[in-house]
Scaffold this motif. Structure first.
Motif, PDB file in Angstrom:
ATOM      1  N   VAL A  33       0.775  -1.328   0.049  1.00 26.82           N
ATOM      2  CA  VAL A  33       0.162   0.171  -0.123  1.00 26.82           C
ATOM      3  C   VAL A  33       0.897   1.286  -0.094  1.00 26.82           C
ATOM      4  N   VAL A  34       0.254   2.231  -0.549  1.00 27.83           N
ATOM      5  CA  VAL A  34       1.203   3.676  -0.528  1.00 27.83           C
ATOM      6  C   VAL A  34      -0.311   4.510  -0.267  1.00 27.83           C
ATOM      7  N   GLY A  35       0.062   5.682   0.574  1.00 22.69           N
ATOM      8  CA  GLY A  35      -0.784   6.694   0.876  1.00 22.69           C
ATOM      9  C   GLY A  35      -1.563   6.636   1.716  1.00 22.69           C
ATOM     10  N   LEU A  36      -1.587   5.475   2.539  1.00 17.73           N
ATOM     11  CA  LEU A  36      -2.484   5.296   3.540  1.00 17.73           C
ATOM     12  C   LEU A  36      -2.057   5.443   5.298  1.00 17.73           C
ATOM     13  N   THR A  37      -2.513   6.059   6.078  1.00 20.46           N
ATOM     14  CA  THR A  37      -1.988   6.100   7.238  1.00 20.46           C
ATOM     15  C   THR A  37      -1.836   4.660   8.031  1.00 20.46           C
ATOM     16  N   ASP A  38      -0.742   4.721   8.912  1.00 18.65           N
ATOM     17  CA  ASP A  38      -0.485   3.286   9.478  1.00 18.65           C
ATOM     18  C   ASP A  38      -0.570   2.259   8.394  1.00 18.65           C
ATOM     19  N   GLY A  54       0.572 -18.646   1.630  1.00 19.39           N
ATOM     20  CA  GLY A  54       1.766 -19.052   2.455  1.00 19.39           C
ATOM     21  C   GLY A  54       1.801 -19.073   3.810  1.00 19.39           C
ATOM     22  N   GLN A  55       2.047 -20.440   4.341  1.00 17.30           N
ATOM     23  CA  GLN A  55       1.358 -20.346   5.891  1.00 17.30           C
ATOM     24  C   GLN A  55       2.811 -20.378   6.698  1.00 17.30           C
ATOM     25  N   GLU A  56       4.015 -20.477   6.123  1.00 15.89           N
ATOM     26  CA  GLU A  56       5.076 -20.748   7.015  1.00 15.89           C
ATOM     27  C   GLU A  56       5.539 -19.537   7.912  1.00 15.89           C
ATOM     28  N   ALA A  57       5.646 -18.512   6.992  1.00 14.31           N
ATOM     29  CA  ALA A  57       6.213 -17.178   7.522  1.00 14.31           C
ATOM     30  C   ALA A  57       5.803 -15.925   6.795  1.00 14.31           C
ATOM     31  N   GLY A  58       5.816 -14.653   7.537  1.00 14.87           N
ATOM     32  CA  GLY A  58       5.488 -13.595   6.870  1.00 14.87           C
ATOM     33  C   GLY A  58       6.475 -12.471   7.314  1.00 14.87           C
ATOM     34  N   GLY A  59       6.371 -11.270   6.498  1.00 14.71           N
ATOM     35  CA  GLY A  59       7.162 -10.265   6.673  1.00 14.71           C
ATOM     36  C   GLY A  59       6.677  -8.764   6.259  1.00 14.71           C
ATOM     37  N   ILE A  60       6.878  -8.068   6.948  1.00 10.14           N
ATOM     38  CA  ILE A  60       6.252  -6.625   6.599  1.00 10.14           C
ATOM     39  C   ILE A  60       7.585  -5.517   6.724  1.00 10.14           C
ATOM     40  N   VAL A  61       7.694  -4.560   5.594  1.00 12.94           N
ATOM     41  CA  VAL A  61       8.461  -3.673   5.619  1.00 12.94           C
ATOM     42  C   VAL A  61       7.807  -1.897   5.381  1.00 12.94           C
ATOM     43  N   THR A  62       7.902  -1.057   6.370  1.00 16.43           N
ATOM     44  CA  THR A  62       7.336   0.308   6.011  1.00 16.43           C
ATOM     45  C   THR A  62       8.594   1.288   5.817  1.00 16.43           C
ATOM     46  N   TYR A  63       7.988   2.553   5.472  1.00 23.10           N
ATOM     47  CA  TYR A  63       8.982   3.666   5.564  1.00 23.10           C
ATOM     48  C   TYR A  63       8.299   4.880   6.066  1.00 23.10           C
ATOM     49  N   HIS A  64       9.121   5.389   7.048  1.00 27.53           N
ATOM     50  CA  HIS A  64       8.560   6.691   7.723  1.00 27.53           C
ATOM     51  C   HIS A  64       9.548   7.758   7.710  1.00 27.53           C
ATOM     52  N   PRO A  65       9.266   8.910   7.330  1.00 29.40           N
ATOM     53  CA  PRO A  65      10.834   9.904   7.160  1.00 29.40           C
ATOM     54  C   PRO A  65      11.412  10.192   8.456  1.00 29.40           C
ATOM     55  N   ASP A  66      10.820  10.018   9.598  1.00 25.65           N
ATOM     56  CA  ASP A  66      11.451  10.302  10.957  1.00 25.65           C
ATOM     57  C   ASP A  66      12.204   8.941  11.285  1.00 25.65           C
ATOM     58  N   HIS A  67      11.716   7.776  10.995  1.00 22.03           N
ATOM     59  CA  HIS A  67      12.237   6.569  11.448  1.00 22.03           C
ATOM     60  C   HIS A  67      13.083   5.700  10.244  1.00 22.03           C
ATOM     61  N   THR A  90       6.074   0.435  16.116  1.00 19.99           N
ATOM     62  CA  THR A  90       7.414  -0.311  15.497  1.00 19.99           C
ATOM     63  C   THR A  90       7.305  -0.478  14.089  1.00 19.99           C
ATOM     64  N   LEU A  91       6.123  -0.177  13.188  1.00 14.97           N
ATOM     65  CA  LEU A  91       6.293  -0.200  11.745  1.00 14.97           C
ATOM     66  C   LEU A  91       5.324   1.010  11.311  1.00 14.97           C
ATOM     67  N   PRO A  92       6.059   2.152  11.467  1.00 14.03           N
ATOM     68  CA  PRO A  92       5.276   3.450  11.261  1.00 14.03           C
ATOM     69  C   PRO A  92       5.412   3.824   9.482  1.00 14.03           C
ATOM     70  N   GLY A  93       4.553   4.546   9.204  1.00 14.21           N
ATOM     71  CA  GLY A  93       4.619   5.110   7.824  1.00 14.21           C
ATOM     72  C   GLY A  93       3.291   4.711   7.064  1.00 14.21           C
ATOM     73  N   SER A  94       3.218   5.496   6.004  1.00 21.88           N
ATOM     74  CA  SER A  94       2.167   5.607   4.965  1.00 21.88           C
ATOM     75  C   SER A  94       2.421   4.634   3.826  1.00 21.88           C
ATOM     76  N   ILE A  95       3.425   4.084   3.865  1.00 17.03           N
ATOM     77  CA  ILE A  95       3.921   2.868   2.690  1.00 17.03           C
ATOM     78  C   ILE A  95       4.415   1.647   2.989  1.00 17.03           C
ATOM     79  N   GLY A  96       3.930   0.783   2.694  1.00 18.02           N
ATOM     80  CA  GLY A  96       4.596  -0.534   3.419  1.00 18.02           C
ATOM     81  C   GLY A  96       4.234  -1.890   2.330  1.00 18.02           C
ATOM     82  N   ILE A  97       5.000  -2.979   2.367  1.00 14.76           N
ATOM     83  CA  ILE A  97       4.735  -4.057   1.426  1.00 14.76           C
ATOM     84  C   ILE A  97       4.837  -5.331   2.486  1.00 14.76           C
ATOM     85  N   GLY A  98       4.188  -6.272   1.954  1.00 13.87           N
ATOM     86  CA  GLY A  98       4.382  -7.492   2.819  1.00 13.87           C
ATOM     87  C   GLY A  98       4.305  -8.743   2.088  1.00 13.87           C
TER      88      GLY A  98
END
Length: 497
Positions: A33-38, A54-67, A90-98
């Motif tokens: 997602v992009v352009g969505l708060t949290d 996929g049921q073995e594992a998962g991951g998320i990455v986000t970006y925040h200008p301050d962090h 722990t994962l702030p920002g308005s853009i993220g993928i998983g």
């Protein structure tokens, strides 16, 4: 008469919910997602909707200008690892993928956490996180070349080749680096990536794996399936086209590029049969309705006199409904699935593993006793599960058992992102339909024809043998992209007829 082989030996692994290795498994799902708060909360919900991939594992990455870029990677289910409480702060920002994934072999352990996506790379023009659904068929050759040129790999994932190829590109921007990298890659890839401000989605030139685009308010969404859009209330816009790259930012909106030479689409037909959720839309068609139509075609091709049509839950249910409607044989839930089993809830001893199917399924004895039963399932891979289910039905007192399979015989392995046994372990690779019937021990066994399957997915004239409309390599042995690494290891392609 040739002696029929005994049951294939299953690999020793802890018991889990993967049908004793007797189902084909999609290895991953992607969401961004992009352009969505949290953004992380939306990504977690999207991954939850894609958990079946996929049921073995998962991951998320986000970006925040301050962090900057932040990430979390965990083994297990999304619901257990990515709750709102665990994401807050722990994962702030308005853009993220998983990404959610299956591991293809071996047990989970700390040494494998490096393989959990999204992967991350820091370049001179900024960082990029990348999540990949599919499989790179020339990954071994690329990896060898990159290591010889000084690249240091941090994981065993073929997806990491893309990061290293991007790092070696002379292009200035990350989207251009990605174009350079993916032009070197062969196989199947639906990629969702992110920079500090941009969400990027790409499908390979023949579009083997799915990727869809949606909107949520002012934000944009990329996902493997439309069901992941539904869970966050996003509106489905369209599918990303085969060979298309989209670059999306909150500031500039969406831009579309065509970085690859044009080729005919070869979307994976097994997405219609099994991989995708029945409430998703593929190619403008409801997956549920397509699977019901598969049952209709199967009833026309393989009729039988019987008292009940029963699905093998849950994947056989829509096809069983279609078979019942077309044949006029009553539909019934002759097998009940334990919806609350989850994963390993007791010590996975050899005795427990041998219980296998009985931990997940139980026969409705009062319903099937004395009846001629048609069992409808989505596929037969090794055949071990089919044999166990037949034994359970007979033990419950069924008079006859007839298997009807909602896909053609699976006789060839997939090299495009599906965890498939080697060809010698596929029942249809070594036996005829009659021999499979005898080995499973049922009164009759019939598979839908390849033409019947094509008709069910909307191709009225069936399969075009000169230019197949889908990737059906697991049935036909005709691979739209040559599996280079496997050929180098001695895998023999199907001889031309």
């Amino acid at each position: 008469m040739r002696k029929l082989p005994s049951a294939p030996t299953l690999p020793a692994h802890p018991f889990d919910a993967r049908d004793d290795g007797d189902k084909l498994k999609e290895e991953c799902g992607v969401f961004g997602v992009v352009g969505l708060t949290d953004a992380a909360n939306f990504v977690a919900l999207g991954l939850h909707a894609l958990q079946h991939r996929g049921q073995e594992a998962g991951g998320i990455v986000t970006y925040h200008p301050d962090h900057g870029f932040t990430s979390a990677r965990r083994f297990g289910y999304v619901r257990d690892n990515f709750t709102k409480a665990s994401l807050m702060g722990t994962l702030p920002g308005s853009i993220g993928i998983g990404h959610v994934r299956y591991s293809t072999a071996g047990s989970k352990g700390a040494s494998e956490i490096r393989d959990i996506q999204p992967l991350f790379g820091e370049f001179s023009d900024g960082g990029v996180a990348l999540a990949h659904n599919g499989n790179i068929t020339n990954a071994d050759a690329l990896r060898k070349e990159l290591i010889e040129r000084g690249s240091i790999f941090q994981s065993s994932s073929d997806s990491e080749c893309i990061i290293h190829l991007m790092a070696r590109s002379l292009q200035r921007s990350i989207p251009e680096r990605m174009k350079d990298a993916l032009r070197r890659v062969e196989g199947a890839f639906s990629v969702v990536a992110m920079t500090r401000t941009k969400l990027i989605g790409v499908r390979d030139p023949v579009g083997v794996r799915p990727l869809v685009l949606g909107r949520s308010g002012e934000g944009w969404v990329l996902a493997s399936e439309t069901c992941a859009l539904d869970i966050i209330g996003a509106t489905f816009i369209r599918e990303i086209e085969p060979g298309e790259m989209v670059v999306i930012s909150a500031k500039d909106g969406l831009k579309s590029f065509r970085p690859f030479d044009s080729r005919a689409s070869r979307f994976c037909i097994f997405e219609h049969v099994y991989f995708s959720r029945p409430d998703s839309i593929l190619g403008g068609r409801s997956v549920y309705e397509t699977r019901a139509q598969i049952g209709v075609e199967l009833a026309r091709e393989a009729p039988v006199e019987a008292d009940l049509v029963c699905p093998v839950p849950d994947s056989g249910t829509p096809a069983a409904i279609g078979y019942s409607q077309e044949s006029g044989i009553p539909y019934a839930m002759g097998i009940i699935r334990n919806q609350y089993m989850g994963r390993t809830f007791i010590e996975p001893t050899e005795q427990i593993r041998n219980m296998g199917v009985r931990l997940k399924l139980n026969v409705n004895r009062a319903l099937v006793k004395g009846k001629r039963v048609v069992l409808v399932d989505d596929s037969v891979v090794r055949g071990t599960t089919s044999r166990k289910i037949k034994e359970m039905i007979i033990e419950a007192g069924a008079a006859e058992v007839h298997f009807r399979i909602a896909s053609p015989p699976t006789a060839w392995p997939c090299f495009y992102g599906v965890d498939t046994p080697e060809r010698s372990k596929l029942l249809a690779a070594t036996m005829s339909e009659q021999e499979m019937r005898d080995w499973i021990g049922v009164d009759s066994l019939r598979f839908i024809s390849l033409d019947g399957l094509y008709r069910a997915v909307g191709e009225a004239t069936g399969r075009n043998p000169e230019a197949p409309q889908y990737c059906d390599a697991c049935f036909s042995g005709e691979y739209p992209v040559a599996p280079s690494d496997m050929i180098d290891k001695g895998f023999a392609l199907k001889a031309a007829e």
